[in-house]
Design a protein around this motif. Structure first.
Motif, PDB file in Angstrom:
ATOM      1  N   UNK A   1      12.141 -22.769  24.516  1.00  0.00           N
ATOM      2  CA  UNK A   1      12.770 -23.121  23.248  1.00  0.00           C
ATOM      3  C   UNK A   1      12.285 -22.219  22.110  1.00  0.00           C
ATOM      4  N   UNK A   2      11.176 -21.556  22.332  1.00  0.00           N
ATOM      5  CA  UNK A   2      10.603 -20.669  21.321  1.00  0.00           C
ATOM      6  C   UNK A   2      10.951 -19.215  21.618  1.00  0.00           C
ATOM      7  N   UNK A   3      10.682 -18.791  22.844  1.00  0.00           N
ATOM      8  CA  UNK A   3      10.834 -17.377  23.184  1.00  0.00           C
ATOM      9  C   UNK A   3      12.261 -16.994  23.535  1.00  0.00           C
TER      10      UNK A   3
ATOM     11  N   UNK B   1      19.795 -12.310  28.396  1.00  0.00           N
ATOM     12  CA  UNK B   1      18.707 -12.912  27.634  1.00  0.00           C
ATOM     13  C   UNK B   1      19.226 -13.451  26.307  1.00  0.00           C
ATOM     14  N   UNK B   2      18.957 -14.711  26.053  1.00  0.00           N
ATOM     15  CA  UNK B   2      19.324 -15.357  24.792  1.00  0.00           C
ATOM     16  C   UNK B   2      18.043 -15.550  23.984  1.00  0.00           C
ATOM     17  N   UNK B   3      17.915 -14.770  22.923  1.00  0.00           N
ATOM     18  CA  UNK B   3      16.684 -14.769  22.133  1.00  0.00           C
ATOM     19  C   UNK B   3      16.449 -16.121  21.471  1.00  0.00           C
TER      20      UNK B   3
ATOM     21  N   UNK C   1       3.512  -8.635  19.495  1.00  0.00           N
ATOM     22  CA  UNK C   1       4.820  -8.459  18.871  1.00  0.00           C
ATOM     23  C   UNK C   1       5.959  -8.408  19.860  1.00  0.00           C
ATOM     24  N   UNK C   2       5.793  -9.061  20.998  1.00  0.00           N
ATOM     25  CA  UNK C   2       6.836  -9.059  22.028  1.00  0.00           C
ATOM     26  C   UNK C   2       6.699 -10.313  22.871  1.00  0.00           C
ATOM     27  N   UNK C   3       7.792 -10.658  23.564  1.00  0.00           N
ATOM     28  CA  UNK C   3       7.763 -11.760  24.525  1.00  0.00           C
ATOM     29  C   UNK C   3       8.242 -11.228  25.874  1.00  0.00           C
TER      30      UNK C   3
ATOM     31  N   UNK D   1      10.163  -7.305  29.002  1.00  0.00           N
ATOM     32  CA  UNK D   1       9.524  -7.373  27.697  1.00  0.00           C
ATOM     33  C   UNK D   1      10.550  -7.155  26.597  1.00  0.00           C
ATOM     34  N   UNK D   2      10.530  -8.033  25.598  1.00  0.00           N
ATOM     35  CA  UNK D   2      11.464  -7.961  24.475  1.00  0.00           C
ATOM     36  C   UNK D   2      10.663  -7.878  23.179  1.00  0.00           C
TER      37      UNK D   2
END
Length: 323
Positions: free
Chosen positions: A84-86, A100-102, A133-135, A141-142
């Motif tokens: 729900x966060x990432x 990927x849905x940010x 600064x990434x998830x 890695x985004x």
């Protein structure tokens, strides 16, 4: 390359204009605003431990509006999941691939409201993004972009149904402070302007987000005399040997104190750090990283008390080399 006096003058001008712009929303809280901006321009994150209704959301929104950035608010609850966060990867039947849905963490300013209400698993979802600064989702890695700042809040009064932030998570926050209630004059001004709801309030943009990135890079070049780094090291080492402390400040804490001192110096129009910069930031940067022993807590000692005493006991440098 060391920051020049002209660059320092430009830095303090922009810094002051942004701070004054935010104070249109957060009346009478210039000190907290300057601390928040110092954290952002030091590429760090801020933890606000404060009562409800003191303007935490308004601060995050006003900072984002001032730097032409995006802001998101995440309400932390016990049933909140890391995805729900990432964000999550969802299978697209038309293409046969995962898209990927940010999540809401992808913004310049992210307000993590009541962060201690989420489970430790969900809290840990912030560790990577706050540090790197990434998830990473499904091995990919985004990057969240720059500037990026998390402003997290927790309620100091109500502890039922909360999960205390672990030391590793607290160490990720560059600073911890509180906004506090406004004084009488500021309260009157707030009431007079209450015809407009807080989430409808807008303030002008001062600089684009790219300028904030430039300012953050520029602050790294503020001159630091060897005597200042020695002073910071002695303060941090003193937290580890203090009789009331069970766990002292880490090396990351020392680096954080140095980074913020550079930014504070630049915000005051100087291209070099002085001991007063270190003193001014020692409590918000170091206090939340200390663990006191049980006897000291029982006696009413606080981490802020410890830092204040150490600043008296650890002598500052008396001179510096020419810049």
């Amino acid at each position: 390359m060391t920051m020049t006096p002209d660059q320092a003058a430009w830095f303090t001008d922009i810094f002051g204009r942004i701070a004054a712009n935010i104070e249109q929303v957060l009346l009478g809280k210039s000190h907290v605003i300057r601390l928040a901006l110092t954290a952002m321009l030091s590429e760090g994150h801020l933890l606000l431990e404060d009562n409800p209704g003191t303007g935490k959301t308004s601060l995050a929104r006003a900072m984002a509006q001032s730097v032409q950035g995006t802001s998101n608010r995440i309400q932390f609850t016990p049933d909140l999941l890391p995805g729900d966060i990432t964000g999550v990867s969802i299978y697209d039947q038309r293409t046969g691939e995962f898209d990927f849905h940010a999540g809401p963490i992808f913004a310049n300013i992210v307000l993590a409201d009541e962060i201690n209400r989420a489970s430790p698993k969900t809290q840990s979802a912030l560790l990577e993004v706050m540090e790197e600064g990434s998830v990473t989702v499904d091995g990919v890695r985004h990057l969240v972009g720059s500037p990026f700042m998390v402003i997290a809040t927790q309620n100091p009064v109500e502890q039922a149904g909360t999960y205390r932030l672990p030391e590793a998570q607290l160490d990720r926050f560059l600073m911890k402070t509180s906004i506090g209630y406004p004084d009488h004059a500021a309260t009157v001004r707030i009431l007079e302007a209450s015809v407009v709801r807080s989430h409808e309030t807008t303030i002008p943009t001062i600089v684009p987000a790219e300028i904030v990135v430039d300012m953050a890079h520029l602050s790294r070049n503020v001159h630091v005399d060897p005597s200042i780094t020695d002073y910071i090291s002695r303060i941090v080492e003193a937290t580890r040997t203090a009789s009331e402390v069970r766990l002292g400040a880490s090396v990351r804490a020392a680096i954080s104190l140095l980074r913020t001192a550079k930014t504070l110096a630049a915000s005051n129009g100087r291209h070099y750090v002085i001991p007063d910069d270190v003193k001014a930031l020692s409590e918000p940067v170091l206090a939340h990283r200390l663990l006191l022993d049980a006897e000291a807590e029982f006696d009413g000692v606080t981490p802020s008390n410890v830092i204040a005493q150490l600043l008296i006991e650890v002598p500052p440098p008396s001179d510096r080399q020419a810049v």
